[in-house]
Design a protein around this motif. Structure first.
Motif, PDB file in Angstrom:
ATOM      1  N   ASN A  57       0.806  -1.210   0.000  1.00 33.77           N
ATOM      2  CA  ASN A  57       0.000   0.000   0.000  1.00 33.77           C
ATOM      3  C   ASN A  57       0.850   1.276   0.000  1.00 33.77           C
ATOM      4  N   LYS A  88      -5.168  -3.195  -4.531  1.00 25.79           N
ATOM      5  CA  LYS A  88      -5.423  -4.394  -3.732  1.00 25.79           C
ATOM      6  C   LYS A  88      -5.565  -5.649  -4.580  1.00 25.79           C
ATOM      7  N   ILE A 106      -3.139  -8.377  -2.644  1.00 28.41           N
ATOM      8  CA  ILE A 106      -3.836  -9.323  -1.762  1.00 28.41           C
ATOM      9  C   ILE A 106      -3.580 -10.772  -2.174  1.00 28.41           C
ATOM     10  N   LEU A 116      -0.064 -11.625  -1.097  1.00 28.11           N
ATOM     11  CA  LEU A 116       0.025 -11.692   0.355  1.00 28.11           C
ATOM     12  C   LEU A 116      -0.539 -13.022   0.857  1.00 28.11           C
ATOM     13  N   LEU A 172      -4.774 -13.153   8.876  1.00 30.15           N
ATOM     14  CA  LEU A 172      -4.745 -11.765   8.429  1.00 30.15           C
ATOM     15  C   LEU A 172      -6.042 -11.047   8.766  1.00 30.15           C
ATOM     16  N   TRP A 214      -8.862  -6.145   6.441  1.00 24.72           N
ATOM     17  CA  TRP A 214      -8.384  -5.102   5.516  1.00 24.72           C
ATOM     18  C   TRP A 214      -7.164  -5.542   4.712  1.00 24.72           C
ATOM     19  N   TYR A 215      -6.573  -6.688   5.037  1.00 25.21           N
ATOM     20  CA  TYR A 215      -5.487  -7.250   4.236  1.00 25.21           C
ATOM     21  C   TYR A 215      -5.924  -8.503   3.492  1.00 25.21           C
TER      22      TYR A 215
END
Length: 68
Positions: free
Chosen positions: A4, A34, A38, A41, A50, A53-54
């Motif tokens: 971000n 995102k 995402i 991640l 997580l 929001w992630y």
């Protein structure tokens, strides 16, 4: 992982990457999209660990500190 980050920071870090060599080669830098960071991640961390929001599904997550 650095996620971000704004466009200027992302561009600067990607320009410095070849100069600093191995120090920046292990860092993964993602911008504000995102849809890009995402999925990447989630390849490294399970969704259960997580916060929402992630891209995770933990509703009870309480961060110690948020920066930025």
């Amino acid at each position: 992982m650095v996620i971000n980050v704004n466009y200027v920071t992302e561009t600067l870090m990607n320009l410095i990457r070849p100069i600093w060599g191995d120090l920046f080669n292990i860092a993964e830098i993602y911008g504000t999209n995102k849809a890009v960071w995402i999925p990447r991640l989630l390849k490294h961390f399970p969704r259960e660990s997580l916060p929402e929001w992630y891209g995770g599904n933990r509703k009870d997550y309480k961060p110690v500190q948020i920066r930025g």
